[in-house]
Design a protein around this motif. Structure first.
Motif, PDB file in Angstrom:
ATOM      1  N   ALA A 272     -22.732  27.754   4.987  1.00 55.33           N
ATOM      2  CA  ALA A 272     -22.676  28.524   6.233  1.00 55.33           C
ATOM      3  C   ALA A 272     -23.612  29.713   6.120  1.00 55.33           C
ATOM      4  O   ALA A 272     -23.732  30.312   5.053  1.00 55.33           O
ATOM      5  CB  ALA A 272     -21.252  29.003   6.500  1.00 55.33           C
ATOM      6  N   ASP A 273     -24.257  30.041   7.224  1.00 56.49           N
ATOM      7  CA  ASP A 273     -25.110  31.218   7.197  1.00 56.49           C
ATOM      8  C   ASP A 273     -24.265  32.481   7.372  1.00 56.49           C
ATOM      9  O   ASP A 273     -23.093  32.421   7.744  1.00 56.49           O
ATOM     10  CB  ASP A 273     -26.230  31.143   8.241  1.00 56.49           C
ATOM     11  N   GLU A 274     -24.862  33.608   7.084  1.00 56.80           N
ATOM     12  CA  GLU A 274     -24.161  34.905   7.089  1.00 56.80           C
ATOM     13  C   GLU A 274     -23.464  35.173   8.420  1.00 56.80           C
ATOM     14  O   GLU A 274     -22.333  35.651   8.463  1.00 56.80           O
ATOM     15  CB  GLU A 274     -25.165  36.015   6.777  1.00 56.80           C
ATOM     16  N   ARG A 275     -24.118  34.872   9.529  1.00 55.27           N
ATOM     17  CA  ARG A 275     -23.538  35.142  10.847  1.00 55.27           C
ATOM     18  C   ARG A 275     -22.258  34.350  11.086  1.00 55.27           C
ATOM     19  O   ARG A 275     -21.279  34.860  11.630  1.00 55.27           O
ATOM     20  CB  ARG A 275     -24.560  34.795  11.930  1.00 55.27           C
ATOM     21  N   LYS A 276     -22.261  33.097  10.681  1.00 59.43           N
ATOM     22  CA  LYS A 276     -21.071  32.261  10.861  1.00 59.43           C
ATOM     23  C   LYS A 276     -19.922  32.754   9.988  1.00 59.43           C
ATOM     24  O   LYS A 276     -18.761  32.683  10.379  1.00 59.43           O
ATOM     25  CB  LYS A 276     -21.376  30.807  10.525  1.00 59.43           C
ATOM     26  N   LEU A 277     -20.228  33.254   8.793  1.00 61.38           N
ATOM     27  CA  LEU A 277     -19.189  33.742   7.888  1.00 61.38           C
ATOM     28  C   LEU A 277     -18.486  34.982   8.439  1.00 61.38           C
ATOM     29  O   LEU A 277     -17.342  35.240   8.096  1.00 61.38           O
ATOM     30  CB  LEU A 277     -19.785  34.049   6.514  1.00 61.38           C
ATOM     31  N   GLN A 278     -19.162  35.742   9.277  1.00 62.99           N
ATOM     32  CA  GLN A 278     -18.552  36.940   9.854  1.00 62.99           C
ATOM     33  C   GLN A 278     -17.471  36.583  10.865  1.00 62.99           C
ATOM     34  O   GLN A 278     -16.554  37.350  11.088  1.00 62.99           O
ATOM     35  CB  GLN A 278     -19.622  37.815  10.507  1.00 62.99           C
ATOM     36  N   GLY A 279     -17.571  35.420  11.483  1.00 63.46           N
ATOM     37  CA  GLY A 279     -16.568  34.974  12.435  1.00 63.46           C
ATOM     38  C   GLY A 279     -16.680  35.659  13.786  1.00 63.46           C
ATOM     39  O   GLY A 279     -17.473  36.581  13.973  1.00 63.46           O
ATOM     40  N   GLN A 280     -15.885  35.186  14.724  1.00 63.27           N
ATOM     41  CA  GLN A 280     -15.799  35.768  16.056  1.00 63.27           C
ATOM     42  C   GLN A 280     -14.334  35.934  16.411  1.00 63.27           C
ATOM     43  O   GLN A 280     -13.511  35.071  16.088  1.00 63.27           O
ATOM     44  CB  GLN A 280     -16.433  34.847  17.101  1.00 63.27           C
TER      45      GLN A 280
END
Length: 86
Positions: A15-23
């Motif tokens: 997973a890239d960094e943005r996806k790991l941050q979640g929403q």
């Protein structure tokens, strides 16, 4: 270089960094037909529920909601146990 092999029953996830941050989502709507379930995750913008923003739509096989249900139950039980112990 050695490549590590996944342990039996484990899956390697990339997973890239943005996806790991979640929403953050505070609303999910679930629909189904004979072959699949659709989970639509929303951010409910206004308290009256009159407007929201679709964040993600995920389509899964019928077996997946059963696994999600089981995993949520197990995690909720651990969460509630931790709350009672604090």
């Amino acid at each position: 270089m050695d490549q590590q092999q996944p342990v039996q029953g484990q899956v390697q996830i990339k997973a890239d960094e943005r996806k790991l941050q979640g929403q953050y989502s505070n609303l999910v709507m679930i629909h189904h037909n004979l072959e699949e379930f659709t989970l639509n995750f929303y951010l409910n913008i206004f308290p009256n529920g009159a407007q929201g923003k679709l964040l993600n739509s995920t389509i899964v096989s019928p077996a997946t909601p059963k696994r999600i249900w089981r995993a949520l139950g197990e995690n909720l039980a651990r969460y509630e146990g931790a709350i009672r112990n604090n």
